[in-house]
Design a protein around this motif. Structure first.
Motif, PDB file in Angstrom:
ATOM      1  N   LYS A  67      68.822  32.297  83.877  1.00 29.82           N
ATOM      2  CA  LYS A  67      68.026  31.087  83.680  1.00 29.82           C
ATOM      3  C   LYS A  67      68.940  29.873  83.721  1.00 29.82           C
ATOM      4  CE  LYS A  67      64.868  28.779  80.446  1.00 29.82           C
ATOM      5  NZ  LYS A  67      64.116  28.887  79.185  1.00 29.82           N
ATOM      6  N   ALA A  68      68.453  28.794  84.329  1.00 32.33           N
ATOM      7  CA  ALA A  68      69.170  27.519  84.342  1.00 32.33           C
ATOM      8  C   ALA A  68      68.146  26.404  84.152  1.00 32.33           C
ATOM      9  CB  ALA A  68      69.928  27.326  85.652  1.00 32.33           C
ATOM     10  N   GLY A  69      68.549  25.346  83.441  1.00 33.04           N
ATOM     11  CA  GLY A  69      67.590  24.283  83.215  1.00 33.04           C
ATOM     12  C   GLY A  69      68.229  22.994  82.755  1.00 33.04           C
ATOM     13  N   LEU A  70      67.417  21.959  82.756  1.00 33.49           N
ATOM     14  CA  LEU A  70      67.813  20.639  82.281  1.00 33.49           C
ATOM     15  C   LEU A  70      66.761  20.136  81.298  1.00 33.49           C
ATOM     16  CD1 LEU A  70      68.980  18.777  85.522  1.00 33.49           C
ATOM     17  CD2 LEU A  70      70.429  19.403  83.563  1.00 33.49           C
ATOM     18  N   ASN A  71      67.219  19.587  80.180  1.00 29.93           N
ATOM     19  CA  ASN A  71      66.357  18.904  79.220  1.00 29.93           C
ATOM     20  C   ASN A  71      66.755  17.434  79.182  1.00 29.93           C
ATOM     21  OD1 ASN A  71      65.330  21.406  78.615  1.00 29.93           O
ATOM     22  ND2 ASN A  71      66.341  21.577  76.622  1.00 29.93           N
TER      23      ASN A  71
END
Length: 754
Positions: A498-502
């Motif tokens: 999983k990879a993400g930006l907040n």
């Protein structure tokens, strides 16, 4: 304090005895006070542990629905299946063999097998409940529930492609507390639950909770004077928290349940013989089909359909502070499940397809992880191991089936699954308000299988057509043209990530974007194995998920959440069909090479005036099979199902909860509320044929009551307009059948907390 401890010891002793020897429960209202730090969903802060640490739900960049135990109790959400009342995109149905299937955003697994790994995993205090049929006791006396949507694998102990449901049990308290809930409703339903909690010593705290429910039959036969549907269940849990030193905490959770309720009876919708020869008997052809009535059904007379199934789990957790910023955590769990579950699945009073479901499972789980934090950084490393043993036995009684010349066969399988994984997860605030996050997990799943169809009553052996067959022996034709047991192995591995930006541009606003890949392991079916190739397993499926979303806290009166998602689905596991000599059309497990899901969710919690809370949600899920995928309809006709939607996947669903509260005087509050739960049309088969149609429906629940500082008295109603609806359809034996949802129920509830 000393008096509290002595009182608690006496109360705990009594409660522990009751938790071992009481009688049972099925689900209108749930007891258990919440000691949660989470508030309600009316705009206040909700604290969750979805990422294995305490955070405000508005700071977690993923789609989560969370609710406290008190919220669930008030809304009548006391069973996993009822989460559709509060969780956008969540659906539930029963398979033809009575196995619950939980689906999130169209990702579910419609399989009858006892040991089928679910696409939506259930946990209690992060310890996995391995199979969906074991989840009856999970909602007992909880602090809150957290439902995570999309592929899960980098944070929780088991891979899943649809999501995860984590129940957090209400914990032992620092002072003596206890509570009871009593409810009486339609069908003479008596529901009694309670808990007692507090300190035993300066370092040891305990909590005991139990729930029991008894109810009369709710279904009736439309061809004779007979009833079925008695409820008889019991659920119990004992918790202990021991803190011998300031940096060490040891927790024990022992829980279990027993179910001696009647299994649900099916409704016959249409005659659909499994084989074109011999032709069906006149008794089958002329049998009256079920009226469209929630309570009407039929089953074999003179047979008890009272089940006797039980489950227990013991889990221990150790948290050791290695420093002020680093914690070592160990979670160890063992669970055992035994099933005795007779079912009449053909919906008639003829012995066309009666099944005795027996067997059981055992699961050992161990996770070890270390987690830490520094300014702007949170990280976690860990490993886990799980061993599942599954023994699945299906005995069929089919004297009125078109294949009755086969006698009464018995399907038997044994599977052992060893799952090993290592994982890492972390997030880093690269600049003020912007956080990058990622996780990775490597998993190996090794599955050993043995299974066959046995000559249960000696009919096949007595026919003389199968040399070497004896009563009780395997009659599956192997690839070497002998009769015997199929043995096979399925060893697979995968890397989920999983990879993400907040991004938080302002206080109260969170924008996020995630991409993740999740896997669900393959498995073997439990089928009538005429030929060895039928036992071929489905291989692991994977979902590559893209999601963008926003969480907006618009002051004290409005919380608005939204998400859009796209799932690229590879090798989706699904229940299909094949055509075999003698046996005709038989169900199989198959993989759909390529498919996709696209959709969105919107939900809100709005307080336009003091005391009034309106919480609506809507979900759109558009599922579609891509490319060429051919299989068979119920009549054995081969079709290309390209472009078709998944079974049991309504395109639109939603719920709205409204409650108004006002002060009658300084120590007395009144409330009225209601919930509407809607889902659009779906189908129980790939061909989307009319007999398998599950019509759209909207169910309305109502509640009203008064409460003081320590007590609540209320009236409640479920499905108050007595809507007739189906939860499932299928082709079992020589009939297409359906399972109806519960009719209108209503009652009164009294609660007290000390």
């Amino acid at each position: 304090m000393k008096n509290d401890k002595m009182s608690l010891i006496r109360l705990l002793s009594t409660a522990a005895i009751l938790s071992v020897g009481s009688a049972p429960a099925w689900a209108q209202d749930q007891a258990g006070a919440s000691t949660s730090s989470a508030s309600d969903t009316t705009g206040g802060e909700i604290i969750v542990t979805a990422q294995k640490r305490s955070q405000s739900i508005n700071n977690v960049g993923m789609s989560i629905t969370a609710a406290t135990g008190d919220e669930l109790l008030a809304k009548g959400v006391v069973d996993v299946s009822q989460l559709s009342k509060i969780v956008p995109g969540f659906n539930y149905n029963l398979t033809a063999y009575g196995t619950p299937v939980y689906t999130i955003r169209g990702v579910g697994f419609q399989d009858n097998s006892l040991g089928a790994s679910p696409t939506v995993s259930v946990y209690v205090d992060e310890a996995p409940v391995a199979f969906s049929s074991q989840t009856l006791g999970a909602p007992l006396d909880i602090e809150r529930v957290e439902v995570l949507k999309g592929p899960q694998g980098t944070l929780f102990g088991g891979n899943s492609t649809g999501g995860a449901i984590n129940y957090i049990a209400a914990k032992p308290t620092d002072s003596l507390k206890w509570g009871v809930d009593a409810s009486y409703g339609r069908f003479n339903t008596v529901d009694l639950s309670g808990f007692v909690s507090g300190p035993i010593s300066d370092t040891l705290k305990m909590r005991v909770a139990a729930r029991t429910q008894q109810a009369n039959a709710w279904q009736y036969s439309y061809t004779r004077d007979d009833q079925i549907g008695v409820v008889n269940q019991f659920i119990g849990r004992i918790l202990a928290d021991w803190t011998p030193t300031d940096n060490l905490k040891i927790s024990l959770n022992v829980n279990g349940w027993r179910d001696r309720s009647d299994t649900p009876a099916a409704q016959a919708v249409k005659l659909s013989p499994t084989s074109p020869f011999p032709p069906p008997s006149a008794a089958l052809v002329n049998y009256p089909l079920s009226p469209r009535n929630s309570r009407a059904a039929d089953w074999d007379p003179g047979i008890s359909f009272r089940q006797d199934s039980h489950f227990y789990q013991a889990s221990g957790r150790i948290d050791l502070d290695l420093s002020s910023d680093i914690v070592l955590t160990s979670i160890t769990s063992y669970q055992k499940y035994k099933r005795f579950q007779p079912m009449d699945t053909d919906g008639t009073a003829l012995a066309n397809f009666r099944i005795g479901l027996k067997g059981g499972t055992s699961t050992f789980f161990q996770e070890l992880r270390v987690a830490g934090n520094a300014p702007g950084v949170n990280w976690m490393l860990g490993a886990n191991y799980q061993r599942d043993k599954i023994h699945d036995i299906n005995t069929f009684f089919i004297p009125f089936a078109v294949t009755s010349f086969l006698g009464n066969p018995e399907n038997v399988s044994r599977q052992t699954v060893d799952t090993k994984a290592v994982f890492a997860n972390g997030d880093y605030e690269i600049m003020d308000g912007l956080t990058v996050l990622g996780g990775i997990r490597y998993t190996e799943a090794d599955r050993d299988y043995r299974g066959c169809t046995q000559d249960y009553d000696g009919t096949v052996a007595g026919s003389g057509f199968f040399p070497g067959a004896t009563r009780g022996s395997c009659i599956t034709l192997l690839n070497n043209f002998t009769l015997g047991e199929v043995t096979d192995t399925l060893d697979q591995n995968n890397i989920s990530w999983k990879a993400g930006l907040n991004y938080k541009p302002s206080n109260g606003t969170l924008l996020y974007a995630n991409v993740s890949r999740g896997y669900k392991s393959g498995s073997y079916p439990i089928l009538s194995l005429a030929f060895e190739p039928q036992s071929s397993p489905v291989t692991q499926e994977s979902v590559l998920a893209y999601e963008v979303g926003a969480k907006l806290n618009l002051g004290s009166t409005l919380q608005l959440n939204g998400a859009a998602f796209y799932y690229d689905y590879t090798n989706k596991q699904i229940r299909g069909r094949g055509v075999f000599a003698i046996f005709g059309v038989l169900e199989l497990l198959v993989n759909i090479p390529q498919s996709r899901v696209v959709g969105f969710e919107l939900d809100a919690a709005w307080k336009p005036i003091t005391g009034l809370t309106i919480a609506p949600s809507v979900t759109m899920v558009d599922s579609k099979i891509r490319g060429n995928f051919t299989n068979f309809d119920v009549a054995g006709n081969q079709e290309n199902f390209s472009g078709q939607a998944f079974p049991f996947t309504p395109k639109w669903s939603g719920n709205t909860d409204i409650e108004y509260r006002w002060a009658m005087r300084s120590d007395l509050t009144a409330f009225v509320g209601g919930n509407v739960n809607y889902q659009s049309v779906s189908y129980g088969d790939l061909a989307r044929s009319a007999p398998f149609k599950i019509a759209s429906y909207a169910l309305v629940d109502l509640r009203a009551g008064i409460e003081g500082d320590k007590w609540t008295a209320s009236l409640w109603g479920r499905n108050v307009f007595n809507k007739t609806y189906e939860t499932s359809t299928g082709n079992i034996g020589d009939f297409i059948t359906r399972y109806a949802g519960r009719p209108a129920t209503y009652g009164v509830r009294l609660s007290y907390r000390y």
